[in-house]
Design a protein around this motif. Structure first.
Motif, mmCIF file in Angstrom:
data_model
loop_
_atom_site.group_PDB
_atom_site.id
_atom_site.type_symbol
_atom_site.label_atom_id
_atom_site.label_comp_id
_atom_site.label_asym_id
_atom_site.label_seq_id
_atom_site.Cartn_x
_atom_site.Cartn_y
_atom_site.Cartn_z
ATOM 1 N N PHE A 50 -85.446 -60.065 -35.469
ATOM 2 C CA PHE A 50 -84.874 -58.981 -36.277
ATOM 3 C C PHE A 50 -84.859 -59.382 -37.754
ATOM 4 N N ALA A 51 -84.503 -60.644 -38.007
ATOM 5 C CA ALA A 51 -84.472 -61.120 -39.410
ATOM 6 C C ALA A 51 -85.895 -61.145 -39.984
ATOM 7 N N ARG A 52 -86.861 -61.474 -39.107
ATOM 8 C CA ARG A 52 -88.252 -61.596 -39.574
ATOM 9 C C ARG A 52 -88.883 -60.220 -39.793
ATOM 10 N N ASP A 53 -88.631 -59.305 -38.851
ATOM 11 C CA ASP A 53 -89.326 -58.003 -38.921
ATOM 12 C C ASP A 53 -88.494 -56.915 -38.243
ATOM 13 N N ALA A 122 -75.719 -55.043 -39.090
ATOM 14 C CA ALA A 122 -75.892 -56.501 -39.003
ATOM 15 C C ALA A 122 -75.081 -57.210 -40.080
ATOM 16 N N SER A 123 -74.643 -56.448 -41.123
ATOM 17 C CA SER A 123 -73.876 -57.076 -42.209
ATOM 18 C C SER A 123 -72.374 -56.847 -42.041
ATOM 19 N N CYS A 124 -71.971 -55.544 -42.038
ATOM 20 C CA CYS A 124 -70.508 -55.306 -42.008
ATOM 21 C C CYS A 124 -69.995 -55.051 -40.597
ATOM 22 N N ARG A 125 -70.899 -55.053 -39.616
ATOM 23 C CA ARG A 125 -70.563 -54.946 -38.182
ATOM 24 C C ARG A 125 -69.963 -53.597 -37.797
ATOM 25 N N THR A 126 -70.022 -52.599 -38.695
ATOM 26 C CA THR A 126 -69.627 -51.236 -38.278
ATOM 27 C C THR A 126 -70.438 -50.850 -37.050
ATOM 28 N N SER A 127 -69.772 -50.263 -36.040
ATOM 29 C CA SER A 127 -70.482 -49.913 -34.811
ATOM 30 C C SER A 127 -70.325 -48.417 -34.544
ATOM 31 N N VAL A 128 -71.428 -47.738 -34.235
ATOM 32 C CA VAL A 128 -71.344 -46.295 -33.957
ATOM 33 C C VAL A 128 -72.173 -45.949 -32.720
ATOM 34 N N GLN A 129 -71.701 -44.951 -31.993
ATOM 35 C CA GLN A 129 -72.483 -44.420 -30.864
ATOM 36 C C GLN A 129 -73.644 -43.658 -31.468
ATOM 37 N N ASP A 130 -74.820 -43.757 -30.849
ATOM 38 C CA ASP A 130 -75.985 -43.126 -31.480
ATOM 39 C C ASP A 130 -76.898 -42.563 -30.400
ATOM 40 N N GLU A 131 -76.851 -41.260 -30.187
ATOM 41 C CA GLU A 131 -77.636 -40.663 -29.097
ATOM 42 C C GLU A 131 -79.043 -40.257 -29.536
ATOM 43 N N HIS A 132 -79.407 -40.528 -30.828
ATOM 44 C CA HIS A 132 -80.781 -40.150 -31.237
ATOM 45 C C HIS A 132 -81.766 -40.883 -30.335
ATOM 46 N N ARG A 135 -84.371 -43.607 -33.523
ATOM 47 C CA ARG A 135 -83.486 -43.742 -34.678
ATOM 48 C C ARG A 135 -84.324 -43.897 -35.942
ATOM 49 N N HIS A 136 -84.090 -43.048 -36.916
ATOM 50 C CA HIS A 136 -84.831 -43.133 -38.194
ATOM 51 C C HIS A 136 -83.967 -43.780 -39.278
ATOM 52 N N GLU A 137 -82.650 -43.497 -39.225
ATOM 53 C CA GLU A 137 -81.735 -44.032 -40.247
ATOM 54 C C GLU A 137 -81.490 -45.507 -39.922
ATOM 55 N N LEU A 138 -82.040 -46.421 -40.663
ATOM 56 C CA LEU A 138 -81.957 -47.848 -40.304
ATOM 57 C C LEU A 138 -81.054 -48.642 -41.237
ATOM 58 N N ARG A 139 -80.452 -47.942 -42.240
ATOM 59 C CA ARG A 139 -79.594 -48.662 -43.186
ATOM 60 C C ARG A 139 -78.167 -48.138 -43.089
ATOM 61 N N CYS A 140 -77.212 -49.058 -43.061
ATOM 62 C CA CYS A 140 -75.795 -48.706 -42.979
ATOM 63 C C CYS A 140 -75.360 -48.011 -44.272
ATOM 64 N N PRO A 141 -74.772 -46.798 -44.182
ATOM 65 C CA PRO A 141 -74.369 -46.088 -45.394
ATOM 66 C C PRO A 141 -73.216 -46.790 -46.123
ATOM 67 N N GLY A 144 -75.277 -50.811 -46.818
ATOM 68 C CA GLY A 144 -76.724 -50.941 -47.064
ATOM 69 C C GLY A 144 -77.401 -51.963 -46.164
ATOM 70 N N GLY A 145 -76.599 -52.586 -45.266
ATOM 71 C CA GLY A 145 -77.193 -53.554 -44.340
ATOM 72 C C GLY A 145 -78.048 -52.856 -43.287
ATOM 73 N N TRP A 146 -78.763 -53.657 -42.483
ATOM 74 C CA TRP A 146 -79.614 -53.069 -41.428
ATOM 75 C C TRP A 146 -78.763 -52.693 -40.207
ATOM 76 N N TRP A 147 -78.960 -51.454 -39.721
ATOM 77 C CA TRP A 147 -78.426 -51.152 -38.398
ATOM 78 C C TRP A 147 -79.253 -51.946 -37.397
ATOM 79 N N ARG A 148 -78.596 -52.462 -36.372
ATOM 80 C CA ARG A 148 -79.353 -53.113 -35.284
ATOM 81 C C ARG A 148 -78.823 -52.546 -33.973
ATOM 82 N N PRO A 149 -79.641 -52.569 -32.904
ATOM 83 C CA PRO A 149 -79.120 -52.114 -31.604
ATOM 84 C C PRO A 149 -77.900 -52.953 -31.225
ATOM 85 N N ASP A 150 -76.843 -52.300 -30.716
ATOM 86 C CA ASP A 150 -75.625 -53.042 -30.358
ATOM 87 C C ASP A 150 -75.778 -53.591 -28.947
#
Ligand code: BV8
Length: 245
Positions: A50-53, A122-132, A135-141, A144-150
């Motif tokens: 994930f860090a690499r790509d 991956a940065s602030c650890r905010t977690s959200v349910q995501d039924e998309h 997923r196109h939105e890959l940055r935490c609002p 600005g960190g990367w969303w990652r699969p939980d």
């Protein structure tokens, strides 16, 4: 041994792995058609990758989300959910991330390895349910960190609260039914030993033998739904769960 009936027990734990969802069309990880046979988890499903790509990791997980979105709970998932409504105390401890136990109606589910339909920053650890599905939105609002699969990748720690809840349920159960796991991934693979030490009747549902088979008193060598039907025999209300909706 005559098959025990679920009705004979007060506190039942169903410990499930990828084989539980095989009849729903979700690929298992190992064995024939296993997802790790086709995709190297070191490239697509670990923190280093994930860090690499992160884009490649998201492409892999969007592929899995699309695949799982077309899969539905099978008779085994439904039977377990109905058992939770009918019997005194039923708990699911699952290694699966597909959410099919909850989709079948199970409420008391401890997900050891997370959930494909939840993301966390991956940065602030905010977690959200995501039924998309994709997923196109890959940055935490928020940061600005990367969303990652939980989900719990190799090398990730499991959530201690989930592990504690699972351990408590397993220590206190009088029937422990392991369904569709190869028993090779830790620390999940150690959990059945708590049921053995707690004196529960331990049943392994798996067409194949596993490294944990020796710990079980009863081995039901067949697919999840048919084997669960044997354990539910004598409980007509559960027969209905096996009928395809
Ligand atoms: C961790 C991500 C701290 C989700 C996965 C000792 C203690 C602790 C850790 C370790 C240890 N030794 C080694 C480790 C490290 C590692 C590990 O266990 N490695 C193994 C391979 C040796 N563990 C970790 O990294 C864990 N983290 O402990 O952090 C740490 C870290 C490093 C070192 C020390 C401590 C994290 C583990 C979670 C990894 N995440 N996947 C994803 O992308 O999907 S692994 C993957 O395997 C899934 O999560 C899955 O849930 C899990 C288990 O697989 P199964 O569910 O059993 O599925 P499988 O395909 O293997 O088997 C299916 C079975 O079904 C078969 O037996 C088949 O016969 C049967 N079947 C088929 N059809 C049917 C059926 N059964 C019934 N009906 C059918 N129709």
């Amino acid at each position: 041994m005559v098959d025990p009936s679920l009705r004979d027990f007060e506190r039942i734990v169903f410990f499930t792995g990828a084989g539980m969802s095989a009849e729903s069309g979700v690929p298992t990880y190992r064995g024939a058609g296993g997802i790790w046979r086709e995709y190297d988890y070191r490239r697509y499903a670990c923190q280093t990758a994930f860090a690499r790509d992160p884009d490649a990791v998201w492409e892999f997980h969007n592929f899995r989300r699309e695949l799982v979105s077309r899969c539905h709970p099978n008779g085994g998932h439904r039977l377990i959910a109905w058992a939770e409504a009918l019997l005194p105390r039923v708990t699911v401890v699952t290694q699966n991330i597909d959410g099919l136990h909850q989709a079948a109606g199970s409420r008391r589910v401890f997900e050891l390895h997370g959930n494909l339909w939840r993301v966390r920053c991956a940065s602030c650890r905010t977690s959200v349910q995501d039924e998309h599905v994709v997923r196109h939105e890959l940055r935490c609002p928020s940061c600005g960190g990367w969303w990652r699969p939980d989900i719990v990748w190799f090398g990730d720690m499991l959530r201690s609260d989930v592990v504690m809840d699972a351990e408590r349920a397993i220590r206190g159960c009088d029937l422990f039914v392991s369904i569709g796991t190869s028993a090779v991934v830790y620390p999940a693979a150690e959990l059945p030993l708590l049921a053995v030490r707690g004196g529960a009747l331990c049943v392994e549902v798996n067409p194949e033998e596993t490294p944990a088979s020796e710990h079980y008193q009863l081995h039901l060598r067949g697919p999840a739904t048919a084997m669960l039907a044997r354990l539910a025999a004598g409980i007509p209300e559960l027969d209905a769960a096996l009928v395809d909706p």
